[in-house]
Design an enzyme around this catalytic site. Structure first.
Site, PDB file in Angstrom:
ATOM      1  N   SER A  96      54.113  16.995  41.795  1.00 29.25           N
ATOM      2  CA  SER A  96      54.217  17.054  40.323  1.00 29.25           C
ATOM      3  C   SER A  96      52.969  16.456  39.669  1.00 29.25           C
ATOM      4  O   SER A  96      53.041  15.570  38.818  1.00 29.25           O
ATOM      5  CB  SER A  96      55.475  16.327  39.850  1.00 29.25           C
ATOM      6  N   TYR A 128      53.591  12.435  39.730  1.00 31.13           N
ATOM      7  CA  TYR A 128      52.753  12.148  40.905  1.00 31.13           C
ATOM      8  C   TYR A 128      52.857  10.673  41.291  1.00 31.13           C
ATOM      9  O   TYR A 128      52.800   9.791  40.435  1.00 31.13           O
ATOM     10  CB  TYR A 128      51.301  12.505  40.577  1.00 31.13           C
ATOM     11  N   GLN A 148      52.063  21.391  45.894  1.00 31.53           N
ATOM     12  CA  GLN A 148      53.045  21.502  44.812  1.00 31.53           C
ATOM     13  C   GLN A 148      53.684  20.153  44.485  1.00 31.53           C
ATOM     14  O   GLN A 148      54.871  20.073  44.193  1.00 31.53           O
ATOM     15  CB  GLN A 148      54.105  22.550  45.140  1.00 31.53           C
ATOM     16  N   TYR A 159      48.524  25.772  43.291  1.00 29.81           N
ATOM     17  CA  TYR A 159      49.838  26.397  43.159  1.00 29.81           C
ATOM     18  C   TYR A 159      50.514  26.048  41.836  1.00 29.81           C
ATOM     19  O   TYR A 159      51.723  25.846  41.769  1.00 29.81           O
ATOM     20  CB  TYR A 159      50.747  26.077  44.359  1.00 29.81           C
ATOM     21  N   GLY A 181      61.958  20.250  43.552  1.00 32.40           N
ATOM     22  CA  GLY A 181      62.688  21.474  43.226  1.00 32.40           C
ATOM     23  C   GLY A 181      61.869  22.731  43.407  1.00 32.40           C
ATOM     24  O   GLY A 181      62.375  23.769  43.832  1.00 32.40           O
ATOM     25  N   MET A 182      60.575  22.675  43.082  1.00 31.21           N
ATOM     26  CA  MET A 182      59.698  23.830  43.250  1.00 31.21           C
ATOM     27  C   MET A 182      59.093  23.852  44.654  1.00 31.21           C
ATOM     28  O   MET A 182      59.200  24.819  45.389  1.00 31.21           O
ATOM     29  CB  MET A 182      58.567  23.792  42.215  1.00 31.21           C
ATOM     30  N   GLY A 183      58.447  22.750  45.018  1.00 26.62           N
ATOM     31  CA  GLY A 183      57.746  22.682  46.297  1.00 26.62           C
ATOM     32  C   GLY A 183      58.652  22.843  47.501  1.00 26.62           C
ATOM     33  O   GLY A 183      58.206  23.256  48.575  1.00 26.62           O
ATOM     34  N   GLN A 186      60.620  21.420  30.894  1.00 26.59           N
ATOM     35  CA  GLN A 186      60.033  22.214  31.972  1.00 26.59           C
ATOM     36  C   GLN A 186      60.180  23.698  31.611  1.00 26.59           C
ATOM     37  O   GLN A 186      59.983  24.057  30.461  1.00 26.59           O
ATOM     38  CB  GLN A 186      60.687  21.885  33.327  1.00 26.59           C
ATOM     39  N   CYS A 229      65.219  38.226  42.913  1.00 20.11           N
ATOM     40  CA  CYS A 229      64.289  39.168  43.532  1.00 20.11           C
ATOM     41  C   CYS A 229      63.335  39.673  42.464  1.00 20.11           C
ATOM     42  O   CYS A 229      63.689  39.750  41.296  1.00 20.11           O
ATOM     43  CB  CYS A 229      65.000  40.320  44.230  1.00 20.11           C
TER      44      CYS A 229
END
Length: 551
Positions: A261, A269, A259, A318, A172-174, A126, A406
């Site tokens: 996979s 998915y 989002q 996204y 983890g992302m979504g 990843q 940030c």
């Protein structure tokens, strides 16, 4: 498979390696596999479908052993999650160099990758999984917040108050999406097929409520929108079923994205009509049938997004390559809606702005709160940065070692890094700080369906830039540097590089920080100058970046 093994990074000031540079790499590798951080730690999977921290437990143990014996003038080489060599280099060289999932272009397909993976020759890294700088869902939260904020500025007068965002995927992302929407005062319905993921986001306070009923989700959403109150709802279901049903009912969300996979149709998915457990069985028993069903579901999913766009919703991809998957299955207008980078993020990239993140190796949250205050004092004029940090302090649950993210630009990152180093040197912070970033950054990625989509000069697929980024950061003395392939959008679709540099309070660290935190965001400005962006050229001239073609 070692189902019972739990990995957690050491805290405090006691070293188990020969120096803080090595110790930082060790702790961040272990932190990636902390059960609070990783999606499936027992399988070494950190996030993003199948993004791993190490190729096998045997390789993990060998990396740990190598880091513990690594001298201050040696460099460890890691090939797709396996340590392959230690060479004597010099003190200012990186302590670790990593290459993950890289395939020669003609062979860069999921099928060839899976064949190599089955033989134990490769792993999928990843972006920040195989480069040991994943910090949990917060790592993407500010980027997600900024994306929805920009959508609000462009389309809804600056706020999502009274607006509905529909999306899917709470991995983890979504998992950042529901909180990013409510931080922008909106209402979110997030579809997720795995109940455990919904529960995790509830536990971490990224999500407000959960339901199994679309009727209930829509009723809650309407009530909150009418009151102008933020609310996030996790809806248990499959997006390929729910999205078309929402279209059928004539409900038009204000913002629609996704989002899941979708970049990985086998391990990411989940096809319509299958539970998580049924999907796992089919994946093993008949991978070809699994992929066929996943891709058919993706087509339905994207078609519904296109239908919502036609009905007036603001729709964007996204960054999970879902449009490409649908296009390859015959959905010819899959690219009718834009990706999030050209739609919302590219102006920030022109300033070398991107996801600057740092981690407190002490394990003490107070160290992060002190750095938050330092950042606010360094950039008092930046009100949106202050607002973000204040919100993060209230709402962000730390996963594993305390961390913060940030978005900072060229010139800002180096100021922050040098300040952190001074704070470590003076004893204000209890232990060193690790500074890194996502590979999703201004000058470190080539990804024509995501970060470099629709470049002004058509250079979307030029992969020289991430390689130059890794080379210059190595020359500048980053603590570890990584070159990966396939992150975010899947094998064959991206090339990207990462860097991490450690503020341990020493003069040597000061020199490293000054160089690396200049070269790294500098590459973002330069990449966009080369593509013809006026804003980037203006930034380069104002801030003294040397450009031979302009001298």
């Amino acid at each position: 498979m070692e189902m019972t093994r739990t990995v957690r990074a050491p805290r405090g000031t006691q070293l188990s390696c020969k120096g803080w540079q090595q110790e930082a790499a060790l702790r961040m590798l272990m932190n990636n596999l902390d059960p609070e951080v990783a999606e499936r730690p027992e399988e070494l999977v950190v996030y993003g479908g199948s993004g791993k921290a190490a190729r096998s437990w045997e390789a993990f143990d060998a990396i740990v052993k190598a880091l513990r014996s690594l001298e201050d003038d040696e460099t460890l080489l890691v090939q797709s999650g396996k340590p392959v060599a230690i060479f004597r280099t010099h003190r200012m060289a990186p302590r670790v160099l990593i290459a993950n999932s890289n395939l020669v272009a003609r062979w860069a397909t999921w099928e060839h990758f899976w064949e190599l993976e089955r033989k134990g020759l490769m792993m999928f890294g990843q972006m920040t999984a195989g480069s040991w700088i994943y910090i949990g869902t917060q790592g993407i939260l500010q980027g997600t917040y900024e994306t929805f904020a920009e959508a609000a500025r462009q389309h809804f007068g600056g706020s999502l108050k009274g607006r509905l965002a529909l999306t899917a995927g709470l991995g983890g992302m979504g998992g950042a999406q529901p909180l990013a929407v409510t931080m922008n005062e909106g209402v979110a319905i997030v579809v997720e097929v795995d109940e455990a993921r919904i529960q995790r986001r509830l536990d971490h306070r990224y999500l407000d409520r959960m339901t199994r009923s679309l009727d209930e989700a829509l009723a809650w959403a309407r009530e909150s929108m009418a009151k102008g109150e933020p609310l996030s709802i996790g809806l248990l279901g499959n997006a390929a079923t729910i999205y078309p049903e929402i279209v059928r009912r004539g409900v038009i969300p204000d913002v629609v994205t996704d989002q899941t996979s979708a970049h990985d149709p086998l391990n990411g998915y989940i096809p319509e009509g299958l539970s998580v457990q049924e999907a796992a069985k089919l994946r093993k028993a008949d991978p070809d049938e699994y992929i066929r069903r996943a891709k058919a579901s993706i087509v339905k999913h994207v078609q519904a997004m296109l239908d919502m766009q036609k009905a007036g919703a603001v729709v964007f991809d996204y960054g999970n390559n879902i449009r490409q998957q649908a296009y390859e299955e015959g959905l010819k207008d899959a690219f009718a809606f834009p990706g999030f980078v050209p739609a919302f993020i590219r102006p920030l990239f022109c300033e070398g702005k991107g996801p600057f993140r740092w981690v407190a190796l002490s394990g003490d949250p107070e160290d992060i709160y002190k750095t938050d205050r330092a950042i606010m004092e360094l950039f008092p004029e930046n009100q949106s940065l202050r607002r973000w940090l204040e919100m993060a302090q209230k709402k962000v649950h730390f996963q594993g070692l305390p961390a913060r993210i940030c978005w900072l630009g060229y010139g800002e990152r180096v100021k922050a890094g040098l300040k952190f180093n001074e704070m470590v040197a003076s004893g204000e912070l209890k232990a060193p700080i690790v500074i890194g970033r996502d590979h999703l950054d201004a000058g470190s990625v080539a990804s024509p369906n995501r970060e470099t989509e629709a470049m002004k000069d058509g250079s979307d697929a030029v992969a020289d830039w991430p390689l130059l980024n890794a080379l210059v950061n190595t020359a500048a003395g980053a603590t570890w540097v990584s070159i990966h392939h396939g992150g975010g959008v899947g094998i064959g679709y991206s090339q990207h590089a990462g860097m991490v540099v450690v503020a341990d309070g020493t003069e040597e660290a000061r020199v490293r920080l000054e160089r690396v935190l200049t070269t790294d965001p500098g590459m973002g400005v330069v990449r966009h100058v080369d593509a013809g962006y006026e804003k980037a050229l203006q930034v380069a001239r104002e801030r003294g970046i040397r450009l031979p073609m302009y001298e």
